[in-house]
Design a protein around this motif. Structure first.
Motif, short mmCIF file in Angstrom:
data_model
loop_
_atom_site.label_atom_id
_atom_site.label_comp_id
_atom_site.label_asym_id
_atom_site.label_seq_id
_atom_site.Cartn_x
_atom_site.Cartn_y
_atom_site.Cartn_z
N THR A 173 0.82 -1.21 0.00
CA THR A 173 0.00 0.00 0.00
C THR A 173 0.86 1.26 0.00
O THR A 173 1.87 1.33 0.69
CB THR A 173 -0.92 0.02 1.24
OG1 THR A 173 -1.58 -1.23 1.37
CG2 THR A 173 -1.97 1.11 1.11
N THR A 174 0.42 2.24 -0.77
CA THR A 174 0.99 3.59 -0.71
C THR A 174 -0.13 4.55 -0.35
O THR A 174 -1.31 4.17 -0.30
CB THR A 174 1.60 3.99 -2.06
OG1 THR A 174 0.53 4.14 -3.03
CG2 THR A 174 2.59 2.95 -2.56
N ALA A 175 0.23 5.80 -0.14
CA ALA A 175 -0.79 6.80 0.19
C ALA A 175 -1.83 6.93 -0.91
O ALA A 175 -2.98 7.33 -0.66
CB ALA A 175 -0.12 8.14 0.46
N ASP A 176 -1.46 6.60 -2.15
CA ASP A 176 -2.39 6.72 -3.28
C ASP A 176 -3.22 5.47 -3.52
O ASP A 176 -4.12 5.47 -4.36
CB ASP A 176 -1.61 7.03 -4.57
CG ASP A 176 -1.01 8.43 -4.56
OD1 ASP A 176 -1.63 9.32 -3.95
OD2 ASP A 176 0.07 8.62 -5.15
N THR A 177 -2.93 4.37 -2.80
CA THR A 177 -3.67 3.13 -3.06
C THR A 177 -4.36 2.57 -1.83
O THR A 177 -4.86 1.44 -1.87
CB THR A 177 -2.72 2.05 -3.63
OG1 THR A 177 -1.69 1.76 -2.67
CG2 THR A 177 -2.09 2.50 -4.94
N VAL A 178 -4.43 3.33 -0.75
CA VAL A 178 -5.03 2.83 0.49
C VAL A 178 -6.47 2.37 0.25
O VAL A 178 -6.86 1.24 0.58
CB VAL A 178 -4.99 3.91 1.59
CG1 VAL A 178 -5.91 3.53 2.75
CG2 VAL A 178 -3.57 4.10 2.11
N VAL A 179 -7.29 3.25 -0.32
CA VAL A 179 -8.71 2.94 -0.50
C VAL A 179 -8.87 1.79 -1.49
O VAL A 179 -9.68 0.88 -1.29
CB VAL A 179 -9.48 4.18 -0.95
CG1 VAL A 179 -10.93 3.83 -1.25
CG2 VAL A 179 -9.41 5.27 0.12
N ALA A 180 -8.08 1.80 -2.56
CA ALA A 180 -8.17 0.75 -3.57
C ALA A 180 -7.84 -0.61 -2.97
O ALA A 180 -8.52 -1.61 -3.23
CB ALA A 180 -7.23 1.06 -4.73
N VAL A 181 -6.80 -0.68 -2.15
CA VAL A 181 -6.41 -1.95 -1.52
C VAL A 181 -7.51 -2.44 -0.58
O VAL A 181 -7.82 -3.64 -0.53
CB VAL A 181 -5.08 -1.80 -0.78
CG1 VAL A 181 -4.81 -3.00 0.13
CG2 VAL A 181 -3.93 -1.64 -1.77
N LEU A 182 -8.14 -1.53 0.14
CA LEU A 182 -9.22 -1.92 1.04
C LEU A 182 -10.41 -2.48 0.26
O LEU A 182 -11.03 -3.47 0.67
CB LEU A 182 -9.65 -0.74 1.90
CG LEU A 182 -8.67 -0.33 3.01
CD1 LEU A 182 -9.09 0.97 3.66
CD2 LEU A 182 -8.54 -1.43 4.06
N VAL A 183 -10.76 -1.84 -0.85
CA VAL A 183 -11.86 -2.37 -1.68
C VAL A 183 -11.52 -3.78 -2.14
O VAL A 183 -12.35 -4.70 -2.04
CB VAL A 183 -12.11 -1.45 -2.89
CG1 VAL A 183 -13.10 -2.12 -3.86
CG2 VAL A 183 -12.66 -0.10 -2.45
N LEU A 184 -10.31 -3.97 -2.66
CA LEU A 184 -9.91 -5.28 -3.16
C LEU A 184 -9.88 -6.31 -2.05
O LEU A 184 -10.33 -7.45 -2.22
CB LEU A 184 -8.54 -5.18 -3.84
CG LEU A 184 -8.48 -4.35 -5.13
CD1 LEU A 184 -7.03 -4.13 -5.54
CD2 LEU A 184 -9.26 -5.03 -6.25
N ARG A 185 -9.35 -5.94 -0.91
CA ARG A 185 -9.22 -6.88 0.21
C ARG A 185 -10.57 -7.44 0.62
O ARG A 185 -10.74 -8.66 0.79
CB ARG A 185 -8.55 -6.20 1.40
CG ARG A 185 -8.54 -7.05 2.66
CD ARG A 185 -7.86 -6.35 3.82
NE ARG A 185 -7.94 -7.16 5.03
CZ ARG A 185 -7.40 -6.83 6.19
NH1 ARG A 185 -6.70 -5.71 6.30
NH2 ARG A 185 -7.53 -7.61 7.24
N PHE A 186 -11.56 -6.59 0.78
CA PHE A 186 -12.85 -7.05 1.27
C PHE A 186 -13.72 -7.62 0.15
O PHE A 186 -14.53 -8.52 0.40
CB PHE A 186 -13.57 -5.92 2.00
CG PHE A 186 -12.98 -5.64 3.35
CD1 PHE A 186 -13.42 -6.34 4.46
CD2 PHE A 186 -11.96 -4.72 3.53
CE1 PHE A 186 -12.87 -6.12 5.71
CE2 PHE A 186 -11.41 -4.49 4.76
CZ PHE A 186 -11.86 -5.20 5.87
N ALA A 187 -13.56 -7.11 -1.05
CA ALA A 187 -14.35 -7.64 -2.16
C ALA A 187 -13.98 -9.10 -2.46
O ALA A 187 -14.81 -9.86 -2.96
CB ALA A 187 -14.13 -6.79 -3.41
N LEU A 188 -12.77 -9.51 -2.13
CA LEU A 188 -12.35 -10.90 -2.36
C LEU A 188 -13.02 -11.88 -1.41
O LEU A 188 -13.31 -13.02 -1.78
CB LEU A 188 -10.82 -11.02 -2.23
CG LEU A 188 -9.98 -10.45 -3.37
CD1 LEU A 188 -8.50 -10.57 -3.04
CD2 LEU A 188 -10.29 -11.18 -4.67
N VAL A 189 -13.29 -11.45 -0.17
CA VAL A 189 -13.83 -12.40 0.82
C VAL A 189 -15.32 -12.26 1.05
O VAL A 189 -15.97 -13.20 1.52
CB VAL A 189 -13.10 -12.24 2.18
CG1 VAL A 189 -11.63 -12.53 2.03
CG2 VAL A 189 -13.32 -10.86 2.77
#
Length: 309
Positions: free
Chosen positions: A45-61
């Protein structure tokens, strides 16, 4: 980096196993992966991808949880759905603060500062009940405060960094989530899997809305397209182990041992966070930071015992 409030009671009759350590090992594994989650999140994660990573993390499970508990999910009434959704909004805020925080501080600091939830929660409960905490608990809280001061100083006297303050905010938000869970009548008798699924869905909605706001960084698709094998492995670790595996182990273990035993094992999370940051992350804390880590670990352990006495 927990996915739900570990202290929430789960329904079902507890049955003690013939070999208690067989139930302890999976719970300890959860504490280890949660401790490693700060380093994993920092790595992808970087400051520019925090929200994107969170979407991906939870959308997978989330689809897995929906499919696993669809029949029980349909039994929730409107009041339970509203209460779980509200808790999910708070949970979303916790993850936003934690993930932005870990980007701007060390994995060691993040794992140790977030453990202050174990001190904040009994203090908040005492304030709501208008009773004074025990002297032992106040002494433990003082140790934790001294430890955090040392943790945030680095090489010399300085104001706490942005990341440390964000993680501190996440610890306060975790406290709010625990208190709301305990005091919301609508969720007390509801199915745990269903409640967690609704909470994670609401949190994912928060992340999706934030992702659509201009200036919040890369979108989920753009972030996913830029991921290499190591980043996908880190995301899988956060999604599958730190979220899905962790939740199901808690449900399994609390029915085979006591909730207090589960809570005690999960309380080792900050120790594993510090170990991962130092051993795997190449972090080299200054002596003052190491002293602060020792004080936080000692203070939270003492505080747990004092609060349950």
């Amino acid at each position: 980096m927990t996915s739900t409030a570990a202290s929430a009671a789960l329904p079902g009759r507890t049955t003690a196993p013939r070999r208690p350590w067989l139930a302890d090992l999976p719970v300890l594994a959860v504490a280890v992966v949660w401790g490693g989650s700060y380093l994993a999140a920092k790595g992808i994660t970087t400051a520019d991808t925090v929200v994107a990573v969170l979407v991906l993390r939870f959308a997978l499970v989330l689809p897995v949880l929906v499919l696993a508990g669809w029949q029980r999910l349909r039994t929730l009434d409107a009041g339970q759905l509203r209460a779980a959704a509200l808790l999910g909004l708070v949970l979303g805020g916790i993850f936003v603060l934690e993930t932005y925080g870990v980007v701007h501080t060390s994995a060691t600091n993040a794992g140790l500062i977030i453990s202050l939830t174990m001190i904040f929660t009994p203090l908040a409960e005492a304030a709501l009940q208008r009773r004074a905490p025990s002297p032992a608990f106040l002494a433990a809280a003082g140790l934790c405060v001294a430890g955090v001061v040392l943790l945030t100083q680095g090489a010399g006297l300085a104001a706490p960094g942005l990341g440390d303050l964000l993680i501190l905010g996440a610890a306060l938000a975790r406290t709010l989530h625990v208190l709301l869970t305990a005091r919301t009548t609508a969720v007390r008798d509801a199915d745990s899997l269903s409640l967690t699924t609704v909470q994670l869905a609401a949190a994912t909605g928060v992340f999706a809305v934030l992702a659509a706001v201009p200036g919040t960084g890369d979108g989920p698709w753009a972030a996913a397209a830029a991921f290499g094998p190591a980043a996908w492995a880190g995301l899988a670790f956060l999604s599958v182990l730190c979220t899905l595996f962790a939740f199901f182990v808690q449900m399994w273990a609390v029915r085979r041992t006591s909730p207090s035993r589960v809570s005690l094992l999960l309380g080792t999370e900050p120790l594993w966070a510090a170990a991962a940051g130092i051993a795997l992350g190449g972090e080299h804390p200054a002596p003052a930071v190491l002293a602060g880590a020792a004080l936080v670990l000692a203070g939270t352990a003492w505080g747990r015992r004092a609060a349950s006495a």
